[in-house]
Design an enzyme around this catalytic site. Structure first.
Site, PDB file in Angstrom:
ATOM      1  N   GLY A   1       1.002  -1.255  -0.039  1.00  0.00           N
ATOM      2  CA  GLY A   1      -0.186   0.122   0.310  1.00  0.00           C
ATOM      3  C   GLY A   1       0.925   1.020   0.519  1.00  0.00           C
TER       4      GLY A   1
ATOM      5  N   GLU B   1       4.061   4.316   6.442  1.00  0.00           N
ATOM      6  CA  GLU B   1       2.704   3.380   6.286  1.00  0.00           C
ATOM      7  C   GLU B   1       1.580   3.567   5.370  1.00  0.00           C
ATOM      8  OE1 GLU B   1       1.401   0.513   5.876  1.00  0.00           O
ATOM      9  OE2 GLU B   1       1.203   0.082   7.738  1.00  0.00           O
ATOM     10  N   ASP B   2       1.350   3.307   4.756  1.00  0.00           N
ATOM     11  CA  ASP B   2      -0.069   4.142   4.065  1.00  0.00           C
ATOM     12  C   ASP B   2      -0.901   4.461   4.971  1.00  0.00           C
ATOM     13  OD1 ASP B   2      -0.997   1.420   4.165  1.00  0.00           O
ATOM     14  OD2 ASP B   2      -1.729   1.132   2.284  1.00  0.00           O
TER      15      ASP B   2
ATOM     16  N   ASP C   1      -5.594   1.711  10.514  1.00  0.00           N
ATOM     17  CA  ASP C   1      -6.807   1.186  10.274  1.00  0.00           C
ATOM     18  C   ASP C   1      -7.008   0.566  11.979  1.00  0.00           C
ATOM     19  OD1 ASP C   1      -9.693   0.455  10.579  1.00  0.00           O
ATOM     20  OD2 ASP C   1      -9.384  -1.091   8.640  1.00  0.00           O
TER      21      ASP C   1
ATOM     22  N   LYS D   1      -7.044   6.257  10.562  1.00  0.00           N
ATOM     23  CA  LYS D   1      -9.046   6.084  11.162  1.00  0.00           C
ATOM     24  C   LYS D   1      -9.056   6.532  11.927  1.00  0.00           C
ATOM     25  CE  LYS D   1      -9.862   2.891   7.155  1.00  0.00           C
ATOM     26  NZ  LYS D   1     -10.108   1.725   6.988  1.00  0.00           N
TER      27      LYS D   1
ATOM     28  N   PHE E   1     -13.769   3.292   4.296  1.00  0.00           N
ATOM     29  CA  PHE E   1     -13.013   2.638   3.038  1.00  0.00           C
ATOM     30  C   PHE E   1     -12.796   3.034   2.254  1.00  0.00           C
ATOM     31  CE2 PHE E   1     -10.680  -1.121   0.890  1.00  0.00           C
ATOM     32  CZ  PHE E   1     -10.043  -1.753   2.051  1.00  0.00           C
ATOM     33  N   VAL E   2     -11.402   3.246   2.001  1.00  0.00           N
ATOM     34  CA  VAL E   2     -10.463   4.714   0.746  1.00  0.00           C
ATOM     35  C   VAL E   2      -9.540   3.361   0.236  1.00  0.00           C
ATOM     36  CG1 VAL E   2     -11.117   6.828   1.951  1.00  0.00           C
ATOM     37  CG2 VAL E   2      -8.905   5.761   2.061  1.00  0.00           C
TER      38      VAL E   2
ATOM     39  N   ASP F   1      -5.404  -0.550  -2.118  1.00  0.00           N
ATOM     40  CA  ASP F   1      -5.994  -1.856  -2.824  1.00  0.00           C
ATOM     41  C   ASP F   1      -7.788  -1.940  -2.133  1.00  0.00           C
ATOM     42  OD1 ASP F   1      -5.255  -3.164  -0.858  1.00  0.00           O
ATOM     43  OD2 ASP F   1      -6.249  -4.713  -1.847  1.00  0.00           O
TER      44      ASP F   1
ATOM     45  N   ARG G   1      -5.660   0.734  -6.462  1.00  0.00           N
ATOM     46  CA  ARG G   1      -3.804   0.982  -6.695  1.00  0.00           C
ATOM     47  C   ARG G   1      -3.977   2.423  -7.425  1.00  0.00           C
ATOM     48  NH1 ARG G   1      -2.352  -1.338  -2.330  1.00  0.00           N
ATOM     49  NH2 ARG G   1      -2.483  -3.978  -2.508  1.00  0.00           N
TER      50      ARG G   1
END
Ligand code: IMP
Ligand code: MG
Length: 180
Positions: free
Chosen positions: A49, A104-105, A108, A136, A157-158, A164, A170
């Site tokens: 990600g 990190e992307d 969550d 989040k 959820f993005v 992805d 992506r």
């Protein structure tokens, strides 16, 4: 939410345009450039990600640095964290006594980043910081502070910009929410 004519009829909707993402990435990079002046940190991107974020961030880093990647798998094709985290690719670099920045992307539940952080801590780095593009709100139960956060977002959820859903999306340039 912004009106997004370009993606009308698609199953996703624009949430954060790339122009805003780029601006934020530059802001984060500037802070890192100042705080790590005279040091040579190792940026460790979390695959898959974080690949786009990592690329844009590193282009704005002006200090000497090194780059490596860590690969983790936890989600399968679900939108909800399975709670099962496993490492698929270990590091090639020597972490001991080095300044480490994990890239990190999105955070969550926080399970992935906790796992990676614990794993890297075992090697006794000189310092260890975490940068996450998205965080989040109200979801993560972390026992440490995330050092640099791009955007705090609600529990949506993005996808896009490296993120992805079932391995798709992506390649989208900005960040999008999936329509139900
Ligand atoms: P956590 O372990 O629940 O914090 O999840 C972290 C990982 O799950 C992230 O690094 C992403 O790869 C993935 N993930 C979490 N939320 C999302 C999302 O909204 N869209 C896409 N991927 C996500
Ligand atoms: Mg990830």
């Amino acid at each position: 939410m912004k009106v997004d004519n370009k993606n009308r009829g698609k199953d996703y909707q624009l949430y954060i345009p790339y122009s805003k993402v780029k601006k934020k990435v530059k802001e984060i990079a500037n802070k890192i450039n100042k705080q790590y002046k005279g040091k040579t940190p190792i940026f460790i991107g979390v695959l898959n990600g974080a690949f786009m974020f990592m690329a844009d961030l590193l282009k704005e880093i002006k200090i000497d640095c090194e780059v490596d990647f860590y690969k983790l798998s936890s989600y399968g094709d679900d939108k909800i964290s399975s709670g099962q985290v496993k490492s698929l690719k270990e590091l090639n670099c020597e972490v001991h006594n080095r300044h480490i920045i994990i890239v990190e992307d999105i955070i969550d539940s926080g399970l992935s980043i906790q796992y990676i952080r614990n794993d890297i801590s075992k090697e006794k780095p000189k310092s260890l910081k975490v940068v996450a593009l998205l965080f989040k709100n109200g979801v993560s139960k972390l026992d440490f502070k995330v050092d640099y956060v791009g955007f705090r977002i609600p529990n949506k959820f993005v996808v896009g910009y490296g993120l992805d859903y079932a391995q798709k999306y992506r390649n989208l340039k900005g960040i999008y929410v999936l329509k139900n």
